[in-house]
Design a protein around this motif. Structure first.
Motif, PDB file in Angstrom:
ATOM      1  N   SER A 117       0.768  -1.174   0.056  1.00 30.65           N
ATOM      2  CA  SER A 117       0.062  -0.171   0.183  1.00 30.65           C
ATOM      3  C   SER A 117       0.926   1.413  -0.018  1.00 30.65           C
ATOM      4  N   GLY A 118       2.241   1.107  -0.031  1.00 28.55           N
ATOM      5  CA  GLY A 118       3.120   2.334   0.096  1.00 28.55           C
ATOM      6  C   GLY A 118       3.375   2.784   1.285  1.00 28.55           C
ATOM      7  N   LEU A 119       2.707   2.342   2.527  1.00 29.73           N
ATOM      8  CA  LEU A 119       2.965   3.165   3.864  1.00 29.73           C
ATOM      9  C   LEU A 119       4.243   2.637   4.502  1.00 29.73           C
ATOM     10  N   VAL A 120       4.908   1.604   4.066  1.00 25.54           N
ATOM     11  CA  VAL A 120       6.221   1.176   4.823  1.00 25.54           C
ATOM     12  C   VAL A 120       7.233   0.859   3.647  1.00 25.54           C
ATOM     13  N   ARG A 121       8.279   0.731   4.057  1.00 23.39           N
ATOM     14  CA  ARG A 121       9.322   0.269   3.018  1.00 23.39           C
ATOM     15  C   ARG A 121      10.449  -0.617   4.149  1.00 23.39           C
ATOM     16  N   ARG A 122      11.001  -1.552   3.291  1.00 26.44           N
ATOM     17  CA  ARG A 122      12.151  -2.244   3.832  1.00 26.44           C
ATOM     18  C   ARG A 122      13.344  -1.843   3.213  1.00 26.44           C
ATOM     19  N   GLU A 123      14.622  -1.712   4.243  1.00 25.04           N
ATOM     20  CA  GLU A 123      15.560  -1.120   3.741  1.00 25.04           C
ATOM     21  C   GLU A 123      16.654  -2.350   4.612  1.00 25.04           C
ATOM     22  N   SER A 124      17.775  -2.482   3.925  1.00 26.63           N
ATOM     23  CA  SER A 124      18.969  -3.161   4.605  1.00 26.63           C
ATOM     24  C   SER A 124      19.265  -2.624   5.754  1.00 26.63           C
ATOM     25  N   ASP A 125      19.482  -3.538   6.675  1.00 26.41           N
ATOM     26  CA  ASP A 125      20.038  -3.151   8.158  1.00 26.41           C
ATOM     27  C   ASP A 125      21.293  -2.693   8.074  1.00 26.41           C
ATOM     28  N   PRO A 126      21.673  -1.693   8.241  1.00 26.81           N
ATOM     29  CA  PRO A 126      23.164  -1.455   8.166  1.00 26.81           C
ATOM     30  C   PRO A 126      24.228  -1.939   9.086  1.00 26.81           C
ATOM     31  N   ALA A 127      23.632  -2.388  10.116  1.00 34.68           N
ATOM     32  CA  ALA A 127      24.307  -3.335  10.953  1.00 34.68           C
ATOM     33  C   ALA A 127      24.548  -4.758  10.789  1.00 34.68           C
ATOM     34  N   ASP A 128      23.592  -5.301   9.837  1.00 27.49           N
ATOM     35  CA  ASP A 128      23.770  -6.835   9.443  1.00 27.49           C
ATOM     36  C   ASP A 128      22.875  -6.706   8.182  1.00 27.49           C
ATOM     37  N   GLY A 129      23.818  -6.818   6.960  1.00 25.12           N
ATOM     38  CA  GLY A 129      23.298  -7.018   5.796  1.00 25.12           C
ATOM     39  C   GLY A 129      22.330  -7.922   5.512  1.00 25.12           C
ATOM     40  N   ARG A 130      22.169  -8.992   6.105  1.00 27.79           N
ATOM     41  CA  ARG A 130      21.233 -10.258   5.978  1.00 27.79           C
ATOM     42  C   ARG A 130      19.894  -9.710   6.459  1.00 27.79           C
ATOM     43  N   ALA A 131      19.817  -8.719   7.406  1.00 26.84           N
ATOM     44  CA  ALA A 131      18.496  -8.426   7.831  1.00 26.84           C
ATOM     45  C   ALA A 131      17.948  -7.133   7.162  1.00 26.84           C
ATOM     46  N   THR A 132      16.449  -7.043   7.455  1.00 26.24           N
ATOM     47  CA  THR A 132      16.017  -5.816   6.958  1.00 26.24           C
ATOM     48  C   THR A 132      15.177  -4.888   7.985  1.00 26.24           C
ATOM     49  N   ILE A 133      15.465  -3.812   7.802  1.00 21.90           N
ATOM     50  CA  ILE A 133      14.606  -2.711   8.725  1.00 21.90           C
ATOM     51  C   ILE A 133      13.390  -2.043   7.947  1.00 21.90           C
ATOM     52  N   VAL A 134      12.176  -2.085   8.628  1.00 22.01           N
ATOM     53  CA  VAL A 134      10.973  -1.675   8.222  1.00 22.01           C
ATOM     54  C   VAL A 134      10.695  -0.182   8.664  1.00 22.01           C
ATOM     55  N   GLU A 135      10.454   0.781   7.836  1.00 17.89           N
ATOM     56  CA  GLU A 135      10.288   2.179   8.098  1.00 17.89           C
ATOM     57  C   GLU A 135       9.235   2.932   7.554  1.00 17.89           C
ATOM     58  N   LEU A 136       8.571   3.784   7.977  1.00 22.48           N
ATOM     59  CA  LEU A 136       7.395   4.532   7.373  1.00 22.48           C
ATOM     60  C   LEU A 136       7.718   5.343   6.322  1.00 22.48           C
ATOM     61  N   THR A 137       6.923   5.298   5.224  1.00 27.02           N
ATOM     62  CA  THR A 137       7.071   6.141   4.168  1.00 27.02           C
ATOM     63  C   THR A 137       6.532   7.618   4.461  1.00 27.02           C
ATOM     64  N   GLY A 138       6.456   8.553   3.844  1.00 25.97           N
ATOM     65  CA  GLY A 138       5.778   9.651   3.818  1.00 25.97           C
ATOM     66  C   GLY A 138       4.386   9.478   3.859  1.00 25.97           C
ATOM     67  N   LEU A 139       3.652   8.591   2.891  1.00 23.89           N
ATOM     68  CA  LEU A 139       2.291   8.303   2.945  1.00 23.89           C
ATOM     69  C   LEU A 139       2.115   7.551   4.247  1.00 23.89           C
ATOM     70  N   GLY A 140       2.672   6.786   4.912  1.00 19.34           N
ATOM     71  CA  GLY A 140       2.546   5.968   6.293  1.00 19.34           C
ATOM     72  C   GLY A 140       2.551   7.068   7.285  1.00 19.34           C
ATOM     73  N   ARG A 141       3.419   7.832   7.124  1.00 19.93           N
ATOM     74  CA  ARG A 141       3.355   9.013   8.240  1.00 19.93           C
ATOM     75  C   ARG A 141       2.062   9.855   8.068  1.00 19.93           C
ATOM     76  N   ASP A 142       1.802  10.227   6.891  1.00 26.42           N
ATOM     77  CA  ASP A 142       0.550  11.192   6.811  1.00 26.42           C
ATOM     78  C   ASP A 142      -0.746  10.277   7.243  1.00 26.42           C
TER      79      ASP A 142
END
Length: 163
Positions: free
Chosen positions: A76-101
């Motif tokens: 739905s474009g509300l979150v996105r997954r990014e690589s975890d800078p501390a562990d390239g095998r893992a992902t971090i989930v973060e809000l998008t602008g649409l998710g925050r809105d």
């Protein structure tokens, strides 16, 4: 004088809180979200990016459920997954602008509806509800711990998981 609370008293409070939240959400004219989706967005908005495992803990659901919820929010474009800078095998989930809105819009819409309903109450009843708000916040925390100890353990959890 000690006042005991029965299971029936607790049940009545649970039912009343659920009915209030449901009635606010059903009359909202904003994007419809499932309760767990809303909880995940709210946690990401207040706590910042996190791994799926931490989302599952905070949303009080299983990791597979958290993964399914995040996948739906991502589509739905509300979150996105990014690589975890501390562990390239893992992902971090973060809000998008649409998710925050979306989460801000939901919160404001529900708050406006609740404010209108509160205005129908007597000044004494409004004062009573205002005084109960901090108690409800404390009850909402499933693990009553010392604030400093809890935040330290939450911050330390990703470090332990990456070793």
């Amino acid at each position: 004088m000690t006042t005991s609370v029965t299971n029936q008293d607790a049940l009545q409070l649970v039912v009343a809180v659920h009915r209030l939240i449901r009635s606010l959400r059903q009359s909202a004219s904003v994007r419809r979200l499932q309760p767990t989706q809303l909880l995940v967005l709210a946690e990401l908005a207040s706590q910042g990016p996190m791994r799926i495992g931490e989302i599952a803990v905070r949303a009080l659901c299983s990791q597979p459920t958290a993964t399914t919820v995040v996948t739906g929010l991502e589509s739905s474009g509300l979150v996105r997954r990014e690589s975890d800078p501390a562990d390239g095998r893992a992902t971090i989930v973060e809000l998008t602008g649409l998710g925050r809105d979306t989460i801000v819009s939901l919160a404001h819409g529900e708050a406006e509806m609740l404010s209108e309903r509160l205005s129908r109450l007597s000044p004494e009843d409004r004062d009573t509800l205002k005084s109960v708000t901090p108690l409800l916040r404390r009850l909402a925390d499933p693990a009553p711990a010392q604030p400093a100890a809890r935040s330290a353990s939450v911050q330390a959890a990703p470090v332990r998981a990456t070793r």
